[in-house]
Scaffold this active site. Structure first.
Site, mmCIF file in Angstrom:
data_model
loop_
_atom_site.group_PDB
_atom_site.id
_atom_site.type_symbol
_atom_site.label_atom_id
_atom_site.label_comp_id
_atom_site.label_asym_id
_atom_site.label_seq_id
_atom_site.Cartn_x
_atom_site.Cartn_y
_atom_site.Cartn_z
ATOM 1 N N ARG A 252 0.877 -1.367 0.007
ATOM 2 C CA ARG A 252 0.097 -0.157 0.002
ATOM 3 C C ARG A 252 0.897 1.366 0.118
ATOM 4 O O ARG A 252 2.014 1.146 0.565
ATOM 5 C CB ARG A 252 -0.920 0.024 1.423
ATOM 6 N N GLU A 281 -2.688 7.620 -4.734
ATOM 7 C CA GLU A 281 -3.274 7.083 -6.061
ATOM 8 C C GLU A 281 -4.903 7.105 -5.996
ATOM 9 O O GLU A 281 -5.431 6.771 -5.003
ATOM 10 C CB GLU A 281 -2.684 5.524 -6.254
ATOM 11 N N HIS A 301 -0.779 0.048 -9.722
ATOM 12 C CA HIS A 301 -1.191 -0.788 -8.817
ATOM 13 C C HIS A 301 -2.155 -2.023 -9.733
ATOM 14 O O HIS A 301 -3.269 -2.344 -9.677
ATOM 15 C CB HIS A 301 -2.553 -0.165 -8.053
HETATM 16 C C1 GLV Z 1 -4.672 -5.466 -4.199
HETATM 17 O O1 GLV Z 1 -3.855 -4.288 -3.613
HETATM 18 C C2 GLV Z 1 -5.335 -6.172 -3.194
HETATM 19 O O2 GLV Z 1 -5.640 -5.770 -2.065
HETATM 20 O O3 GLV Z 1 -5.870 -7.055 -3.892
#
Ligand code: GLV
Length: 339
Positions: A252, A281, A301
């Site tokens: 994160r 983000e 991401h």
């Molecule tokens: C991605 O970041 C997730 O938490 O699946």
């Protein structure tokens, strides 16, 4: 249609010739749903499937039983608020472990080997002006060499994804694995010795975060987000890292202080960074201090973004939802006991 072409088709369309029971309300677009649309549709719903882009704080409607997120992280859900309402929360661990480990290794290699700079140079049409030279675009090597036979890999957070990432790195000849994890959980010496033996490493050791930052050649951030880990990678920690080290964050964005990281890259405290996530983000535009750093490779991401994994995650999110609605056991339920 063959399995291979199924894999490459964008999505499946299914036609059902009877009303099979549930009212399905689906946001029709392939972007985050609008808040007003969600709030309008939640009343009367028994369950909701959300993405990590959907913040879940208070959701009205006495009929609601379950929030199922198609993600392993659930920081976007206010667990206290949903626990007070007696809601169950489902998530999608395990099925994305391999995909995230793959991308973590990709980011380490991209950042160390000037992947961002090289791709940018070619795409801007500058290759004809770029003269190959013995030391241009060189970076630190991830794999060991005869002259450099030690490689210490660090993990901030040592859960499933970190351990699979470690396994991916073994063929690179890494020699040591260091990790820091929840300070309240005691070291697991037996597990660490077994891992060292399994991977033929000189050591797998739990260390404090200062030693982790000082010693790691590549430091992978693979810990949950939230207030406990907010800006755990800050200026103090970055200043301890080696000038040739690489930082990878596939967890994160909130774990890393972006301004401190940009300063570390600008001033050469570390070699490079590979980021799948950035605080704030998706508002990471061209003028973001990290985007301006040539040795910072950023992808938007996408760590779990393989066709196979996203299908598994969607299936798991649906299974969690259905099990909770029907009163069965959810394949992956967030433990609300300590919320
Ligand atoms: C991605 O970041 C997730 O938490 O699946």
């Amino acid at each position: 249609m063959s399995v291979a072409s199924h894999l490459h088709s964008e999505r499946f369309k299914v036609v059902v010739c009877r009303n099979l029971g549930p009212d399905l309300v689906i946001w029709p677009e392939d972007r985050a749903c609008e808040r007003s649309w969600l709030m309008e549709n939640i009343p009367g719903a028994t369950g909701v499937i959300v993405m990590l882009t959907d913040k879940v704080r208070s959701l009205s409607g006495p009929s609601l039983k379950v929030v199922s997120t198609m993600s392993v992280g659930y920081e976007h859900i206010d667990l206290k608020a949903v626990a007070q309402r007696g809601l169950k929360v489902g998530y999608t661990p395990d099925v994305l472990t391999d995909a995230v480990a793959d991308l973590s290794v990709m980011l380490a290699l991209m950042a160390g080997r000037n992947g961002g700079v090289g791709v940018d140079l070619v795409q801007k049409g500058q290759w004809p002006n770029f003269s190959w030279a013995p030391f241009s675009l060189c970076g630190p090597q991830l794999s060991t060499t005869a002259a450099s036979p030690t490689r210490k890999i660090g993990f901030l957070g040592f859960g499933r994804i970190a351990q699979v990432t470690l396994a991916r790195l073994v063929p690179f000849g890494i020699t040591h694995c260091l990790y820091s994890s929840n300070p309240s959980s005691p070291p697991n010496h037996a597990r660490d010795a077994a891992l060292a033996k399994q991977h033929n490493l000189q050591a797998v050791s739990k260390v404090d975060i200062d030693e982790l930052s000082r010693e790691s050649d590549v430091l992978f951030i693979l810990a949950p987000g939230g207030s406990d880990t907010y800006h755990v990678v800050d200026e103090r920690l970055l200043r301890k890292m080696k000038r040739t080290s690489i930082l990878v964050n596939a967890s994160r964005g909130t774990l890393v202080d972006s301004d401190a990281l940009a300063k570390a890259l600008r001033e050469g405290w570390i070699w490079g960074a590979g980021l799948d996530v950035v605080e704030g983000e998706p508002n990471v535009a061209i003028d973001h201090p990290l985007v301006k750093e040539p040795r910072c490779v950023i992808v938007p991401h996408v760590a779990s973004a393989t066709l196979e994994t996203r299908r598994e995650m969607a299936t798991r999110a649906a299974q969690n939802l259905i099990a909770a609605i029907l009163g069965g056991e959810m394949p992956a339920q967030v433990n609300m006991a300590n919320v």
